[in-house]
Design an enzyme around this catalytic site. Sequence first.
Site, PDB file in Angstrom:
ATOM      1  CD  GLU A  31       4.388   7.884  10.834  1.00 18.41           C
ATOM      2  OE1 GLU A  31       5.099   6.953  10.077  1.00 18.41           O
ATOM      3  OE2 GLU A  31       4.062   8.608  10.527  1.00 18.41           O
TER       4      GLU A  31
HETATM    5  N1  CAA Z   1       7.980  -1.959  -0.214  1.00 22.82           N
HETATM    6  C1  CAA Z   1       8.292  -1.843  -1.789  1.00 22.82           C
HETATM    7  N2  CAA Z   1       7.136  -3.093  -1.461  1.00 22.82           N
HETATM    8  C2  CAA Z   1       6.177  -3.323  -0.672  1.00 22.82           C
HETATM    9  C3  CAA Z   1       6.695  -3.205   0.307  1.00 22.82           C
HETATM   10  C4  CAA Z   1       7.860  -2.419   0.541  1.00 22.82           C
HETATM   11  N3  CAA Z   1       8.158  -2.510   1.765  1.00 22.82           N
HETATM   12  N4  CAA Z   1       5.170  -3.756   1.127  1.00 22.82           N
HETATM   13  C5  CAA Z   1       4.329  -4.421   0.267  1.00 22.82           C
HETATM   14  N5  CAA Z   1       5.106  -4.319  -1.075  1.00 22.82           N
HETATM   15  C6  CAA Z   1       4.897  -4.342  -2.348  1.00 22.82           C
HETATM   16  C7  CAA Z   1       4.573  -5.849  -2.002  1.00 22.82           C
HETATM   17  O1  CAA Z   1       6.334  -6.276  -2.593  1.00 22.82           O
HETATM   18  C8  CAA Z   1       3.219  -6.474  -3.102  1.00 22.82           C
HETATM   19  O2  CAA Z   1       3.889  -6.109  -4.570  1.00 22.82           O
HETATM   20  P1  CAA Z   1       3.588  -7.164  -5.970  1.00 22.82           P
HETATM   21  O3  CAA Z   1       2.522  -7.773  -5.950  1.00 22.82           O
HETATM   22  O4  CAA Z   1       4.688  -6.938  -6.797  1.00 22.82           O
HETATM   23  O5  CAA Z   1       4.443  -8.823  -4.997  1.00 22.82           O
HETATM   24  C9  CAA Z   1       2.693  -5.338  -3.285  1.00 22.82           C
HETATM   25  O6  CAA Z   1       3.523  -4.073  -2.308  1.00 22.82           O
HETATM   26  C10 CAA Z   1       1.072  -5.196  -2.271  1.00 22.82           C
HETATM   27  O7  CAA Z   1       1.989  -6.083  -0.838  1.00 22.82           O
HETATM   28  P2  CAA Z   1       1.136  -6.905  -0.493  1.00 22.82           P
HETATM   29  O8  CAA Z   1       0.732  -8.326  -1.059  1.00 22.82           O
HETATM   30  O9  CAA Z   1       2.091  -7.358   0.678  1.00 22.82           O
HETATM   31  O10 CAA Z   1      -0.024  -6.010   0.645  1.00 22.82           O
HETATM   32  P3  CAA Z   1      -1.311  -6.064   1.941  1.00 22.82           P
HETATM   33  O11 CAA Z   1      -2.002  -6.153   1.257  1.00 22.82           O
HETATM   34  O12 CAA Z   1      -0.549  -7.507   1.999  1.00 22.82           O
HETATM   35  O13 CAA Z   1      -0.501  -4.924   3.011  1.00 22.82           O
HETATM   36  C11 CAA Z   1       0.632  -3.762   4.419  1.00 22.82           C
HETATM   37  C12 CAA Z   1       0.652  -4.991   3.073  1.00 22.82           C
HETATM   38  C13 CAA Z   1       1.916  -4.169   5.202  1.00 22.82           C
HETATM   39  C14 CAA Z   1      -0.118  -4.889   5.490  1.00 22.82           C
HETATM   40  C15 CAA Z   1       0.231  -2.512   3.916  1.00 22.82           C
HETATM   41  O14 CAA Z   1      -1.311  -2.521   3.372  1.00 22.82           O
HETATM   42  C16 CAA Z   1       0.736  -1.991   5.271  1.00 22.82           C
HETATM   43  O15 CAA Z   1       1.748  -1.091   5.594  1.00 22.82           O
HETATM   44  N6  CAA Z   1      -0.370  -1.170   6.193  1.00 22.82           N
HETATM   45  C17 CAA Z   1      -0.551  -1.184   6.782  1.00 22.82           C
HETATM   46  C18 CAA Z   1      -0.979   0.927   6.889  1.00 22.82           C
HETATM   47  C19 CAA Z   1      -0.229   1.782   7.422  1.00 22.82           C
HETATM   48  O16 CAA Z   1       0.400   2.130   8.025  1.00 22.82           O
HETATM   49  N7  CAA Z   1      -0.788   3.069   7.699  1.00 22.82           N
HETATM   50  C20 CAA Z   1      -0.439   4.929   8.217  1.00 22.82           C
HETATM   51  C21 CAA Z   1      -1.083   5.539   7.807  1.00 22.82           C
HETATM   52  S1  CAA Z   1      -0.111   6.815   7.579  1.00 22.82           S
HETATM   53  C22 CAA Z   1      -0.485   7.842   9.307  1.00 22.82           C
HETATM   54  O17 CAA Z   1      -0.245   6.980  10.028  1.00 22.82           O
HETATM   55  C23 CAA Z   1       0.729   9.096   8.690  1.00 22.82           C
HETATM   56  C24 CAA Z   1      -0.081   9.806   9.541  1.00 22.82           C
HETATM   57  O18 CAA Z   1       0.235  10.760   9.853  1.00 22.82           O
HETATM   58  C25 CAA Z   1       0.835   9.447  11.036  1.00 22.82           C
END
Ligand code: CAA
Length: 380
Positions: free
Chosen positions: A363
């Site tokens: 996550e």
């Molecule tokens: N709420 C709303 N919108 C959001 C947001 C949020 N929390 N975070 C990002 N966005 C939006 C941004 O505003 C952006 O929109 P615009 O283009 O309109 O501005 C768009 O989404 C893209 O966002 P970023 O440019 O910030 O994207 P990024 O490529 O830089 O990545 C990141 C952001 C935070 C690194 C994201 O990729 C991330 O969270 N990565 C980790 C993924 C993760 O947690 N994976 C877990 C897998 S699930 C799991 O583990 C479950 C299980 O089985 C236990």
Amino acid sequence: MDFNLSEEHIMIRNAARDFAQTELLPGVIERDNKQKFPNELVKKMGALGFMGIMVDPKYGGSGMDAISYVLIMEELSKIDASASVMVSVNNSLVCYGLETYGSEEQKQKYLTKLATGEFLGAFCLSEPEAGSDATSQKTTAIDKGDHYLINGTKNWITNGGSADVYLVIAQTDKEKGSHGINAFIVEKGMKGFHVGPKEDKLGIRGSDTHTLQFNDVKVPKENRIGANGSGFRFAMKTLSGGRIGIASQALGIASGAYELALKYSKERKAFGTEICNHQAIAFKLADMYTEIEAARYLVMKAAWDKDQGNNYDRSSAMAKLYASKVAMEHTVEAVQIHGGNGFVKEYHVERLMRDAKITQIYEGTSEIQKIVISRGLIRD
Ligand code: CAA
């Protein structure tokens, strides 16, 4: 400001504690050894309302708040983190995602069963080349008029082999980047959907983790969640709540290890006295307790933010970042306090140490939490 739990919260915590002691503790070592989790325990947790903790009772949920969710997660995780990750994914990724962003038909068809434990859910975002970099989705969902055709591979999926309902994130329009991503409901047994081999893991070995394969899976249009192109934001918003679940799991792993270490240090004697009387051990206990309490306040604050309707993107990231660090460091200390016995399975702390590591990875890794926190600080 009130640091006391309400009577209702104490009752909920005690119910989870009793369940963990009577139902999860017997067999936890065997489940870890054999890498299995019996389905009947999911049903029992469903009967207690643990599978749809925050879901509105009109959809079969328990209608509790996020503080209750944290309390339940902590108690389950003290004993069996494999059980608690199942609960966390079902509650805060699958049920929350459907209740908040799903259509009324989707809620009636799927949420009502997921919230009661009749169905188990999985959340499918990660891919071989899209773990932290979640926008780089290679799984495609091509719009074919009345349905989408899904192709691709998902990795490390919790509940992967045992779920009934899978929320799958996929790229519909590559040109649009994160705005071309959608989320879909895929049902177990849909043609072309294959569950791959189970992962042989370091920790949370009782949880069911698989690779999934999608080969021309035909998903009806009504199974798309939310508006076209809203799948990435759906995943990010849902994961913010998921991180409260994993933070409380880490808190439970840490506090479970601390409780075992405290008890052991009051029983085990060396150099003519119980080892807790040696400052080398007493100071470890003091550090453990202090940092676990600090983690607890961060986790509770994130849950409180959610209950108040505040934005909790940053507070959930902070809670997960810190609680997972505390879990990792202090489960190692709990093993150290147990000495040679700490290395032996029947004392439980070695399992908690192995289970702690994943809380710094899934996550969103700790590094991803720092990205979320720092971007928010700089933006605001
Ligand atoms: N709420 C709303 N919108 C959001 C947001 C949020 N929390 N975070 C990002 N966005 C939006 C941004 O505003 C952006 O929109 P615009 O283009 O309109 O501005 C768009 O989404 C893209 O966002 P970023 O440019 O910030 O994207 P990024 O490529 O830089 O990545 C990141 C952001 C935070 C690194 C994201 O990729 C991330 O969270 N990565 C980790 C993924 C993760 O947690 N994976 C877990 C897998 S699930 C799991 O583990 C479950 C299980 O089985 C236990």
